[in-house]
Design a protein around this motif. Sequence first.
Motif, PDB file in Angstrom:
ATOM      1  N   GLY A  79       0.918  -1.206   0.009  1.00  0.00           N
ATOM      2  CA  GLY A  79       0.202   0.010   0.002  1.00  0.00           C
ATOM      3  C   GLY A  79       0.702   1.549  -0.031  1.00  0.00           C
ATOM      4  O   GLY A  79       2.035   1.033  -0.195  1.00  0.00           O
ATOM      5  N   PRO A  80       0.285   2.451  -0.091  1.00  0.00           N
ATOM      6  CA  PRO A  80       0.921   3.394   0.015  1.00  0.00           C
ATOM      7  C   PRO A  80       1.599   4.203   1.563  1.00  0.00           C
ATOM      8  O   PRO A  80       1.427   3.500   2.334  1.00  0.00           O
ATOM      9  N   ARG A  81       2.760   5.214   0.948  1.00  0.00           N
ATOM     10  CA  ARG A  81       4.169   5.096   2.237  1.00  0.00           C
ATOM     11  C   ARG A  81       3.613   6.998   2.941  1.00  0.00           C
ATOM     12  O   ARG A  81       3.888   7.320   1.779  1.00  0.00           O
ATOM     13  N   LEU A  82       3.263   6.836   4.107  1.00  0.00           N
ATOM     14  CA  LEU A  82       3.574   8.206   3.909  1.00  0.00           C
ATOM     15  C   LEU A  82       5.108   8.630   4.592  1.00  0.00           C
ATOM     16  O   LEU A  82       5.321   7.640   5.777  1.00  0.00           O
ATOM     17  N   PHE A  83       5.397   9.511   4.726  1.00  0.00           N
ATOM     18  CA  PHE A  83       6.863  10.122   5.505  1.00  0.00           C
ATOM     19  C   PHE A  83       6.517  11.434   6.620  1.00  0.00           C
ATOM     20  O   PHE A  83       5.381  12.379   5.961  1.00  0.00           O
ATOM     21  N   VAL A  84       7.026  11.113   7.271  1.00  0.00           N
ATOM     22  CA  VAL A  84       6.721  12.155   8.148  1.00  0.00           C
ATOM     23  C   VAL A  84       7.439  12.604   9.281  1.00  0.00           C
ATOM     24  O   VAL A  84       8.230  11.504   9.251  1.00  0.00           O
ATOM     25  N   ASN A  85       7.502  13.850   9.400  1.00  0.00           N
ATOM     26  CA  ASN A  85       8.720  14.173  10.454  1.00  0.00           C
ATOM     27  C   ASN A  85       8.548  13.901  11.634  1.00  0.00           C
ATOM     28  O   ASN A  85       7.793  13.744  12.140  1.00  0.00           O
ATOM     29  N   PRO A  86       9.132  13.411  12.173  1.00  0.00           N
ATOM     30  CA  PRO A  86       9.345  12.658  13.597  1.00  0.00           C
ATOM     31  C   PRO A  86       9.330  13.625  14.714  1.00  0.00           C
ATOM     32  O   PRO A  86       9.754  13.468  15.401  1.00  0.00           O
ATOM     33  N   TYR A  87       9.619  14.881  14.311  1.00  0.00           N
ATOM     34  CA  TYR A  87       9.145  16.054  15.510  1.00  0.00           C
ATOM     35  C   TYR A  87       7.787  16.870  15.431  1.00  0.00           C
ATOM     36  O   TYR A  87       8.073  18.199  16.304  1.00  0.00           O
TER      37      TYR A  87
END
Length: 414
Positions: A140-148
Amino acid sequence: MTPLKATIRTIHLWLGLATGLVLVFVCLTGCILAFEKEIEQSWHAERYFVAPATTAPLPLAQLVAAVQAAKPKAKIGGLKVYADPTRTVEISLAGGLGGKGGAGRGRPTAESPRGERLERAAGPEGPGKGKGKGGKGDAGPRLFVNPYTAAITGELNPRDNFFHTVEQLHRGLVAGPTGKLVMGINSLIFVVILTTGLVLWWPATRKALTPRLRIKWGSSWKRLNHDFHIVLGFYTAVFLLIMALTGVGMSFDWANKVLGAVTGTPLKRPEPPTSTPIGSAALAFSPDALLAWARQQAPQAQYYSLQLPKEPTGSIRVAMLPAGALTDNATDEVYLDQYSGRIISQQPYTGRNLAQRVRGLYKPIHTGAIFGLPSKVLALVVSLLGATFPITGTVMWLNRTRKSRKKQPALQPA
């Protein structure tokens, strides 16, 4: 030339002429795939990297909440957290979901105490790969998230990715099973071409060895073309042969059976273990608790892949890539019961049998990723040269054909 060598040259020639265009195409697409990771991260650096903050990363539950706010109907398939403070957190959605937030088609799952709906859609090689009873589903799609900051920095649907298309062209010309069969046969033919080429290269005397190891710069273009094919072909033959053999291994099931028979160990990995439902209990661990537990198990790991079950009997899978691991899939894996949290089974990478370890090396060897940047550069150079050999070989054949025609005596009129 002996009759045997003349026969070998005929085989080498006609197989090369028959598959030359395909070989050029395969080698050129292989050049692109050798640096897939570097090119992808360079093109979309904002997806993968952030400026490290002085504050601690946010809880994973907050990152999951940000994704669910952006994709209200989506279900979370897995999380991948890197030890590198400059990397984003990758959150994969369950397979079958649209890249723009389409309705999920996964089965209902238990909810954690924080209310996050978690569904596993990732296989042994990371989020978004594999399938099976342990909760693995389609990519499925992957989302990239800023951990801060919990800001979503990008989204990637593996099936819409440029490199996915290049890989499909490289492996099967985007023609499904038929194309994969064609490319597999082409790999077998390439093995024969390389083997016969080495036999033809082998000099009859020691005196003839030196000319076959050096290019005569400053010679005519015909001689240079000949040397490029013969000399460079010898220096790259072993590397191209390894690439061709690993390509065969990735194309045919019978090749995997042969590997299992030769090593005397089963190639198929056991099915993921199942959990024992306890009434309507919720998931025992939140993502943050899972990450904290994984870090205790492997403090020096390069990344932690957390994948939770989508079925009531599914198990939680935690994969950790040790520091200095040879390949990205050389992970240590632990399966946890989703209700009690107890360890059901665990297998370090060193605990895999010989066939499984060898099979896992096919792709990194094939693409040159096995030893990092040096082997990738080598794979790029070898692939580029491999794309020239069908061309230089065809030119040699044309020159030889024209020369033999000139030698034939002209027919006299009666």
